[in-house]
Design a protein around this motif. Structure first.
Motif, PDB file in Angstrom:
ATOM      1  N   THR A  93      79.863 -69.785  14.953  1.00 38.47           N
ATOM      2  CA  THR A  93      80.139 -70.957  14.125  1.00 38.47           C
ATOM      3  C   THR A  93      81.560 -71.442  14.400  1.00 38.47           C
ATOM      4  O   THR A  93      82.491 -70.637  14.464  1.00 38.47           O
ATOM      5  CB  THR A  93      80.002 -70.598  12.632  1.00 38.47           C
ATOM      6  N   ILE A  94      81.690 -72.758  14.602  1.00 41.07           N
ATOM      7  CA  ILE A  94      83.040 -73.290  14.740  1.00 41.07           C
ATOM      8  C   ILE A  94      83.371 -74.106  13.500  1.00 41.07           C
ATOM      9  O   ILE A  94      82.484 -74.663  12.846  1.00 41.07           O
ATOM     10  CB  ILE A  94      83.246 -74.137  16.011  1.00 41.07           C
ATOM     11  N   ALA A  95      84.656 -74.108  13.164  1.00 44.27           N
ATOM     12  CA  ALA A  95      85.133 -74.891  12.034  1.00 44.27           C
ATOM     13  C   ALA A  95      86.227 -75.815  12.539  1.00 44.27           C
ATOM     14  O   ALA A  95      87.018 -75.439  13.411  1.00 44.27           O
ATOM     15  CB  ALA A  95      85.670 -73.975  10.946  1.00 44.27           C
ATOM     16  N   PHE A  96      86.222 -77.037  12.039  1.00 45.68           N
ATOM     17  CA  PHE A  96      87.283 -77.978  12.406  1.00 45.68           C
ATOM     18  C   PHE A  96      87.404 -79.004  11.287  1.00 45.68           C
ATOM     19  O   PHE A  96      86.622 -78.982  10.331  1.00 45.68           O
ATOM     20  CB  PHE A  96      86.992 -78.647  13.755  1.00 45.68           C
ATOM     21  N   ALA A  97      88.389 -79.867  11.383  1.00 45.60           N
ATOM     22  CA  ALA A  97      88.576 -80.901  10.367  1.00 45.60           C
ATOM     23  C   ALA A  97      88.440 -82.269  11.018  1.00 45.60           C
ATOM     24  O   ALA A  97      88.873 -82.475  12.149  1.00 45.60           O
ATOM     25  CB  ALA A  97      89.946 -80.757   9.719  1.00 45.60           C
ATOM     26  N   VAL A  98      87.773 -83.195  10.301  1.00 45.88           N
ATOM     27  CA  VAL A  98      87.626 -84.571  10.767  1.00 45.88           C
ATOM     28  C   VAL A  98      88.551 -85.451   9.931  1.00 45.88           C
ATOM     29  O   VAL A  98      88.502 -85.405   8.703  1.00 45.88           O
ATOM     30  CB  VAL A  98      86.161 -85.041  10.635  1.00 45.88           C
ATOM     31  N   VAL A  99      89.415 -86.192  10.597  1.00 46.91           N
ATOM     32  CA  VAL A  99      90.324 -87.086   9.864  1.00 46.91           C
ATOM     33  C   VAL A  99      89.943 -88.538  10.128  1.00 46.91           C
ATOM     34  O   VAL A  99      89.414 -88.875  11.188  1.00 46.91           O
ATOM     35  CB  VAL A  99      91.811 -86.872  10.260  1.00 46.91           C
ATOM     36  N   GLY A 100      90.227 -89.379   9.135  1.00 50.67           N
ATOM     37  CA  GLY A 100      89.914 -90.804   9.250  1.00 50.67           C
ATOM     38  C   GLY A 100      91.157 -91.606   9.527  1.00 50.67           C
ATOM     39  O   GLY A 100      92.166 -91.075   9.996  1.00 50.67           O
ATOM     40  N   ARG A 101      91.069 -92.894   9.221  1.00 50.58           N
ATOM     41  CA  ARG A 101      92.203 -93.774   9.516  1.00 50.58           C
ATOM     42  C   ARG A 101      93.333 -93.571   8.519  1.00 50.58           C
ATOM     43  O   ARG A 101      94.474 -93.869   8.797  1.00 50.58           O
ATOM     44  CB  ARG A 101      91.753 -95.231   9.473  1.00 50.58           C
ATOM     45  N   GLU A 102      93.005 -93.099   7.314  1.00 50.03           N
ATOM     46  CA  GLU A 102      94.033 -93.012   6.277  1.00 50.03           C
ATOM     47  C   GLU A 102      94.512 -91.583   6.037  1.00 50.03           C
ATOM     48  O   GLU A 102      95.160 -91.293   5.039  1.00 50.03           O
ATOM     49  CB  GLU A 102      93.492 -93.609   4.965  1.00 50.03           C
ATOM     50  N   GLY A 103      94.164 -90.676   6.925  1.00 50.54           N
ATOM     51  CA  GLY A 103      94.711 -89.332   6.817  1.00 50.54           C
ATOM     52  C   GLY A 103      93.885 -88.367   5.991  1.00 50.54           C
ATOM     53  O   GLY A 103      94.200 -87.183   5.950  1.00 50.54           O
TER      54      GLY A 103
ATOM     55  N   ALA B  49      91.091 -85.731   5.261  1.00 52.05           N
ATOM     56  CA  ALA B  49      90.444 -84.804   6.182  1.00 52.05           C
ATOM     57  C   ALA B  49      89.249 -84.158   5.489  1.00 52.05           C
ATOM     58  O   ALA B  49      89.291 -83.888   4.294  1.00 52.05           O
ATOM     59  CB  ALA B  49      91.420 -83.736   6.642  1.00 52.05           C
ATOM     60  N   VAL B  50      88.157 -83.961   6.244  1.00 53.05           N
ATOM     61  CA  VAL B  50      86.986 -83.261   5.720  1.00 53.05           C
ATOM     62  C   VAL B  50      86.768 -82.026   6.593  1.00 53.05           C
ATOM     63  O   VAL B  50      86.666 -82.152   7.816  1.00 53.05           O
ATOM     64  CB  VAL B  50      85.733 -84.159   5.737  1.00 53.05           C
ATOM     65  N   PRO B  51      86.709 -80.814   6.003  1.00 46.35           N
ATOM     66  CA  PRO B  51      86.413 -79.624   6.797  1.00 46.35           C
ATOM     67  C   PRO B  51      84.941 -79.597   7.192  1.00 46.35           C
ATOM     68  O   PRO B  51      84.067 -79.938   6.389  1.00 46.35           O
ATOM     69  CB  PRO B  51      86.755 -78.469   5.860  1.00 46.35           C
ATOM     70  N   VAL B  52      84.673 -79.234   8.457  1.00 47.29           N
ATOM     71  CA  VAL B  52      83.306 -79.241   8.993  1.00 47.29           C
ATOM     72  C   VAL B  52      83.018 -77.880   9.616  1.00 47.29           C
ATOM     73  O   VAL B  52      83.901 -77.284  10.242  1.00 47.29           O
ATOM     74  CB  VAL B  52      83.139 -80.339  10.073  1.00 47.29           C
ATOM     75  N   THR B  53      81.790 -77.375   9.422  1.00 47.60           N
ATOM     76  CA  THR B  53      81.350 -76.200  10.170  1.00 47.60           C
ATOM     77  C   THR B  53      80.131 -76.573  10.992  1.00 47.60           C
ATOM     78  O   THR B  53      79.345 -77.439  10.597  1.00 47.60           O
ATOM     79  CB  THR B  53      80.974 -75.024   9.238  1.00 47.60           C
ATOM     80  N   TYR B  54      79.978 -75.941  12.150  1.00 45.22           N
ATOM     81  CA  TYR B  54      78.870 -76.259  13.054  1.00 45.22           C
ATOM     82  C   TYR B  54      78.515 -75.032  13.873  1.00 45.22           C
ATOM     83  O   TYR B  54      79.393 -74.328  14.373  1.00 45.22           O
ATOM     84  CB  TYR B  54      79.280 -77.421  13.968  1.00 45.22           C
ATOM     85  N   ARG B  55      77.207 -74.771  13.985  1.00 43.73           N
ATOM     86  CA  ARG B  55      76.712 -73.684  14.846  1.00 43.73           C
ATOM     87  C   ARG B  55      75.918 -74.306  15.965  1.00 43.73           C
ATOM     88  O   ARG B  55      74.949 -74.996  15.701  1.00 43.73           O
ATOM     89  CB  ARG B  55      75.758 -72.772  14.064  1.00 43.73           C
ATOM     90  N   GLY B  56      76.327 -74.067  17.207  1.00 45.10           N
ATOM     91  CA  GLY B  56      75.553 -74.604  18.317  1.00 45.10           C
ATOM     92  C   GLY B  56      76.450 -74.993  19.463  1.00 45.10           C
ATOM     93  O   GLY B  56      77.648 -74.720  19.461  1.00 45.10           O
ATOM     94  N   ILE B  57      75.827 -75.647  20.457  1.00 43.70           N
ATOM     95  CA  ILE B  57      76.579 -76.024  21.659  1.00 43.70           C
ATOM     96  C   ILE B  57      77.217 -77.388  21.416  1.00 43.70           C
ATOM     97  O   ILE B  57      76.549 -78.322  20.977  1.00 43.70           O
ATOM     98  CB  ILE B  57      75.633 -76.071  22.871  1.00 43.70           C
ATOM     99  N   VAL B  58      78.500 -77.484  21.701  1.00 43.23           N
ATOM    100  CA  VAL B  58      79.194 -78.751  21.459  1.00 43.23           C
ATOM    101  C   VAL B  58      79.135 -79.609  22.715  1.00 43.23           C
ATOM    102  O   VAL B  58      79.059 -79.095  23.826  1.00 43.23           O
ATOM    103  CB  VAL B  58      80.675 -78.517  21.045  1.00 43.23           C
ATOM    104  N   PRO B  59      79.124 -80.956  22.559  1.00 45.07           N
ATOM    105  CA  PRO B  59      79.137 -81.822  23.740  1.00 45.07           C
ATOM    106  C   PRO B  59      80.436 -81.660  24.533  1.00 45.07           C
ATOM    107  O   PRO B  59      81.450 -81.220  23.993  1.00 45.07           O
ATOM    108  CB  PRO B  59      79.036 -83.241  23.160  1.00 45.07           C
ATOM    109  N   ASP B  60      80.381 -82.034  25.836  1.00 44.09           N
ATOM    110  CA  ASP B  60      81.548 -81.880  26.718  1.00 44.09           C
ATOM    111  C   ASP B  60      82.781 -82.608  26.181  1.00 44.09           C
ATOM    112  O   ASP B  60      83.899 -82.173  26.365  1.00 44.09           O
ATOM    113  CB  ASP B  60      81.230 -82.449  28.104  1.00 44.09           C
ATOM    114  N   LEU B  61      82.537 -83.753  25.571  1.00 42.52           N
ATOM    115  CA  LEU B  61      83.673 -84.565  25.160  1.00 42.52           C
ATOM    116  C   LEU B  61      84.231 -84.154  23.794  1.00 42.52           C
ATOM    117  O   LEU B  61      85.125 -84.809  23.270  1.00 42.52           O
ATOM    118  CB  LEU B  61      83.281 -86.051  25.111  1.00 42.52           C
TER     119      LEU B  61
END
Lengths: 252, 159
Positions: free
Chosen positions: B80-90, B92-104
């Motif tokens: 499982t990977i964890a990361f944060a997604v930020v928007g234009r105004e700063g 942040a939402v914490p996200v978890t994901y299990r699986g293969i991530v795209p190259d980009l």
């Protein structure tokens, strides 16, 4: 519509000598320049251009994707412009130009969707999503198919050519929507790279892309001219057959 | 229709004006309708949309934004990977994901996650799509500072 205008229309169809002379001279030039420029640009893009920092080798599909996207939209621009000219000036060649641009425009739109989908799989991780840009481009393809069906039905049933012309003008609404879709709405497709403020595409990608764009556009123009000549020949052949049938009837 | 007086427009000019007015109205109507769709036709929510108007936990939504720099880490289970997604105004939402991530999928790049908001405010992603930005740069120029990049570009332009 009076008899006078109808006669004039028939005359315009039967004897567009100046257009035919011009088209005959332009077609080989456009085919030659188009094939040379697009082949050179695609070879340059496949062999000489370095990979992109993030996308790697898949960036090379840009040299087909962007020109086809441009011509998908420019094709409808041609239909809309020719339809406007037909409705206002009643020039029969304008109606012919609109019909002639429909099939090449639809082919380029389909190519744009296919290459975009192939590009989307490795970069985005999906073949297709229903975001604003992809959906509005698919609608453009459906508009083309509807236009082709409508203009063929009108031709076959002998209805007014103003019908497809009005459809061509109404369908033009979709073009600015495609253009603005990535600005108005959050979308998977990235915002425009080339704006009035300049280009965020590095020169090594930009130049072959622009040359491919010119080459593809010449091929499109050649297709439209050849199509117009074919449509004219068809109309003339049908008129001749009709005349012969009438003469045979008169003789009998 | 007989046109004798000079004040009357020729039929083709009447048609031209009529068609142009019709076209203008039509395009204005189309653009207005599309513009009215602007929040409904969004493909994803930004972190600030979620902060402002949190969707109910468990509802399938899409979250989009930038992967925060330095936020990607692998959890103890190793998949499982964890990361944060930020928007234009700063926001942040914490996200978890299990699986293969795209190259980009890299830090500082755009991402769209399909999934659900869990009760704790963490977004549990089922699929990840990488979003490409509008910049196309060859690999050779990667990692160069702005000054060095200018030098390379000027060099190649001079050749």
């Amino acid at each position: 519509m009076g008899i006078g205008t109808r006669d004039k229309d028939m005359h315009g169809f039967a004897n567009p000598r100046r257009f035919l002379a011009l088209a005959r001279r332009l077609t080989p030039i456009l085919v030659g320049v188009g094939l040379a420029a697009s082949t050179a640009a695609i070879l340059w893009g496949l062999i000489a251009v370095p990979p992109d920092r993030l996308m790697g080798e898949t960036v090379r599909i840009i040299f087909i994707h962007v020109p086809t996207a441009w011509l998908g939209m420019a094709g409808w621009g041609t239909i809309a412009g020719a339809s406007l000219a037909f409705i206002v000036w009643r020039h029969p060649l304008a109606a012919l130009a609109a019909r002639a641009a429909a099939v090449p425009g639809a082919v380029f739109t389909a190519l744009c969707l296919v290459t975009g989908s192939i590009w989307g799989r490795p970069t985005w991780g999906t073949w297709w999503v229903w975001d604003g840009r992809l959906t509005s481009m698919l609608i453009l393809l459906f508009l083309y198919l509807a236009y082709i069906a409508l203009s063929q039905a009108v031709e076959r049933e002998g209805a007014s050519a103003r019908l497809p012309a009005i459809f061509g003008l109404v369908g033009a609404v979709n073009i600015p929507i495609i253009n603005r879709s990535v600005v108005w709405w959050n979308s998977l497709h990235q915002p425009p790279s080339i704006t009035t403020g300049g280009s965020s595409i590095d020169g090594v990608f930009l130049w072959p892309m622009l040359i491919a764009l010119i080459g593809f556009t010449c091929i499109f123009a050649a297709c439209v001219l050849m199509n117009m000549r074919a449509l004219l020949a068809q109309t003339q052949a049908e008129a001749r057959l009709r005349r012969r049938a009438m003469e045979a009837e008169a003789d009998a | 229709m007989s046109v004798t007086s000079n004040s009357t427009l020729a039929p083709k000019h009447q048609r031209l004006i009529l068609v142009l007015v019709a076209l203008f109205v039509l395009i204005a109507a189309g653009l207005l309708a599309a513009w009215g769709l602007r929040s409904q036709a969004d493909y994803f929510y930004l972190p600030e949309d979620i902060a402002e108007n949190p969707p109910e936990p468990g509802r399938a939504i899409r979250l989009g934004g930038m992967v925060q720099n330095g936020s990607i880490r692998t959890l103890d289970d190793g998949v499982t990977i964890a990361f944060a997604v930020v928007g234009r105004e700063g926001n942040a939402v914490p996200v978890t994901y299990r699986g293969i991530v795209p190259d980009l999928f890299v830090e500082g790049s755009g991402v769209i996650a399909n999934g659900r908001l869990a009760k704790g405010g963490t977004f549990e992603a089922e699929t990840l799509l990488a979003k490409h930005d509008e910049n196309y740069t060859p690999r050779e120029l990667e990692g160069l500072s702005d000054g060095a990049m200018h030098e390379v570009l000027e060099e190649s332009a001079a050749q």
